[in-house]
Design a protein around this motif. Sequence first.
Motif, mmCIF file in Angstrom:
data_model
loop_
_atom_site.group_PDB
_atom_site.id
_atom_site.type_symbol
_atom_site.label_atom_id
_atom_site.label_comp_id
_atom_site.label_asym_id
_atom_site.label_seq_id
_atom_site.Cartn_x
_atom_site.Cartn_y
_atom_site.Cartn_z
ATOM 1 N N ALA A 111 -7.171 5.436 -8.816
ATOM 2 C CA ALA A 111 -6.640 5.158 -10.616
ATOM 3 C C ALA A 111 -7.943 5.221 -11.697
ATOM 4 C CB ALA A 111 -6.384 3.973 -10.352
ATOM 5 N N GLU A 112 -8.526 5.369 -11.379
ATOM 6 C CA GLU A 112 -9.556 6.083 -12.157
ATOM 7 C C GLU A 112 -9.270 7.712 -12.201
ATOM 8 O OE1 GLU A 112 -14.159 5.304 -10.415
ATOM 9 O OE2 GLU A 112 -13.051 3.288 -10.548
ATOM 10 N N ARG A 113 -9.218 7.920 -10.694
ATOM 11 C CA ARG A 113 -9.066 9.789 -11.123
ATOM 12 C C ARG A 113 -7.698 9.722 -12.044
ATOM 13 N NH1 ARG A 113 -12.514 12.564 -11.282
ATOM 14 N NH2 ARG A 113 -11.197 14.615 -10.939
ATOM 15 N N LEU A 114 -6.749 9.097 -11.834
ATOM 16 C CA LEU A 114 -5.227 9.516 -12.605
ATOM 17 C C LEU A 114 -5.797 9.087 -13.726
ATOM 18 C CD1 LEU A 114 -3.035 7.802 -9.795
ATOM 19 C CD2 LEU A 114 -2.564 10.385 -10.546
ATOM 20 N N SER A 115 -6.774 8.360 -14.405
ATOM 21 C CA SER A 115 -6.871 8.015 -15.814
ATOM 22 C C SER A 115 -8.135 9.298 -16.023
ATOM 23 C CB SER A 115 -7.893 6.600 -15.678
ATOM 24 O OG SER A 115 -6.828 5.856 -14.845
ATOM 25 N N ALA A 116 -8.655 9.496 -15.840
ATOM 26 C CA ALA A 116 -9.137 10.340 -16.066
ATOM 27 C C ALA A 116 -8.754 12.074 -15.825
ATOM 28 C CB ALA A 116 -10.661 11.600 -14.573
ATOM 29 N N HIS A 117 -7.636 12.466 -14.899
ATOM 30 C CA HIS A 117 -6.588 13.731 -14.823
ATOM 31 C C HIS A 117 -6.063 13.276 -16.341
ATOM 32 C CE1 HIS A 117 -4.479 16.672 -13.304
ATOM 33 N NE2 HIS A 117 -3.099 16.143 -14.117
ATOM 34 N N PHE A 118 -5.275 12.304 -16.437
ATOM 35 C CA PHE A 118 -4.784 12.308 -17.575
ATOM 36 C C PHE A 118 -5.392 11.656 -19.144
ATOM 37 C CE2 PHE A 118 -1.053 12.288 -14.432
ATOM 38 C CZ PHE A 118 -0.634 13.318 -14.506
ATOM 39 N N GLY A 119 -6.382 10.959 -18.891
ATOM 40 C CA GLY A 119 -7.409 10.975 -20.233
ATOM 41 C C GLY A 119 -6.397 10.094 -21.233
ATOM 42 N N GLU A 120 -6.062 9.039 -19.947
ATOM 43 C CA GLU A 120 -5.855 7.371 -20.637
ATOM 44 C C GLU A 120 -6.005 6.817 -19.120
ATOM 45 O OE1 GLU A 120 -1.317 7.266 -21.122
ATOM 46 O OE2 GLU A 120 -0.743 8.559 -20.555
ATOM 47 N N LYS A 121 -6.348 4.775 -19.677
ATOM 48 C CA LYS A 121 -5.892 4.471 -18.506
ATOM 49 C C LYS A 121 -5.066 3.258 -17.738
ATOM 50 C CE LYS A 121 -8.613 0.780 -16.640
ATOM 51 N NZ LYS A 121 -9.259 1.525 -15.840
ATOM 52 N N LEU A 122 -5.525 4.069 -16.326
ATOM 53 C CA LEU A 122 -3.648 3.858 -15.775
ATOM 54 C C LEU A 122 -4.185 2.717 -14.654
ATOM 55 C CD1 LEU A 122 -2.254 7.894 -15.913
ATOM 56 C CD2 LEU A 122 -1.595 6.027 -17.024
ATOM 57 N N THR A 123 -3.878 2.002 -14.530
ATOM 58 C CA THR A 123 -3.376 1.636 -12.665
ATOM 59 C C THR A 123 -2.552 2.149 -12.047
ATOM 60 O OG1 THR A 123 -1.965 -0.429 -13.611
ATOM 61 C CG2 THR A 123 -4.237 -0.610 -14.354
ATOM 62 N N VAL A 124 -3.209 1.606 -10.290
ATOM 63 C CA VAL A 124 -1.781 2.006 -9.829
ATOM 64 C C VAL A 124 -1.212 0.853 -9.310
ATOM 65 C CG1 VAL A 124 -1.946 3.317 -7.234
ATOM 66 C CG2 VAL A 124 -2.808 3.861 -9.175
ATOM 67 N N ASP A 125 -0.097 0.671 -8.866
ATOM 68 C CA ASP A 125 0.021 -0.265 -7.763
ATOM 69 C C ASP A 125 1.031 0.332 -6.438
ATOM 70 O OD1 ASP A 125 1.079 -3.041 -7.905
ATOM 71 O OD2 ASP A 125 3.369 -2.269 -7.634
ATOM 72 N N ILE A 126 0.343 -0.314 -5.355
ATOM 73 C CA ILE A 126 1.081 0.703 -3.752
ATOM 74 C C ILE A 126 1.832 -0.998 -3.527
ATOM 75 C CG2 ILE A 126 0.636 1.927 -1.976
ATOM 76 C CD1 ILE A 126 -1.619 2.427 -3.780
ATOM 77 N N GLU A 127 3.538 -0.478 -3.094
ATOM 78 C CA GLU A 127 4.119 -0.945 -3.026
ATOM 79 C C GLU A 127 4.215 -0.925 -1.282
ATOM 80 O OE1 GLU A 127 8.992 -2.879 -3.041
ATOM 81 O OE2 GLU A 127 7.973 -2.099 -4.119
ATOM 82 N N LEU A 128 4.075 -1.794 -0.672
ATOM 83 C CA LEU A 128 4.173 -1.530 1.062
ATOM 84 C C LEU A 128 5.031 -2.255 1.813
ATOM 85 C CD1 LEU A 128 1.176 -2.793 2.736
ATOM 86 C CD2 LEU A 128 1.811 -0.753 2.898
ATOM 87 N N GLY A 129 6.175 -0.350 2.646
ATOM 88 C CA GLY A 129 6.965 -0.905 2.663
ATOM 89 C C GLY A 129 8.248 -0.228 2.240
ATOM 90 N N ALA A 130 7.791 0.373 0.749
ATOM 91 C CA ALA A 130 9.207 0.113 -0.300
ATOM 92 C C ALA A 130 9.478 1.528 0.655
ATOM 93 C CB ALA A 130 8.255 0.678 -0.884
ATOM 94 N N GLU A 131 11.252 1.862 -0.285
ATOM 95 C CA GLU A 131 11.784 2.326 -0.052
ATOM 96 C C GLU A 131 10.953 4.050 -0.968
ATOM 97 O OE1 GLU A 131 15.141 3.912 2.017
ATOM 98 O OE2 GLU A 131 14.200 1.958 3.512
ATOM 99 N N THR A 132 10.319 5.207 0.485
ATOM 100 C CA THR A 132 10.090 5.818 -0.778
ATOM 101 C C THR A 132 10.188 7.350 -0.143
ATOM 102 O OG1 THR A 132 8.581 6.141 1.413
ATOM 103 C CG2 THR A 132 7.920 4.739 -1.165
ATOM 104 N N GLY A 133 10.371 7.752 -1.542
ATOM 105 C CA GLY A 133 9.916 9.266 -1.113
ATOM 106 C C GLY A 133 9.169 10.788 -0.242
ATOM 107 N N GLU A 134 9.795 11.491 0.086
ATOM 108 C CA GLU A 134 8.606 12.206 1.196
ATOM 109 C C GLU A 134 7.459 12.290 0.536
ATOM 110 O OE1 GLU A 134 9.977 16.187 3.718
ATOM 111 O OE2 GLU A 134 9.795 16.467 0.636
#
Length: 162
Positions: A87-110
């Motif tokens: 989340a910190e790296r994504l926030s730094a990359h996009f220049g805004e405070k972002l959080t990450v939610d990771i869902e286990l077993g979710a139907e995911t793409g590739e």
Amino acid sequence: APKSSATSPKATKPKAAQAKEAEVATPTQAWAEPDWSALVGQLGLGGAVRLLASNCAYQRRAGNTIHLGLDRRSESLLTKQRKDALAERLSAHFGEKLTVDIELGAETGETPVQEETRMADERIEAARQTLEADPNVQALKDMFGAELKTDSIELINPSQYD
């Protein structure tokens, strides 16, 4: 006159606060739905955090939360510390405070790891087809009853098959 001077300082405080909020809210890079594989490579992640991100599939962004899916087979990679680092790296990359939610077993793409494996398999299949079509290989098969052992094919220069 005292009323205007009394309201003046109050009026400047909100403007200063608004300017400060505008600075924080101004992203350094505009948000667009990412190519997750490419983004993971751009984030400069290392070690276990990169491994976690590479095994996640991007699902969506809702507000300031990036939703990712993680296959249950990769559950051991998921820790709060790694998720927060991502989340910190994504926030730094996009220049805004972002959080990450990771869902286990979710139907995911590739995921990036799955994409890399698929692409390697496709390159090996292309190499196999090239070998099968090679006149020299055909001559050896015809002359000696030779077989091409496809599981022994290795790519020496993978980029030529892209």
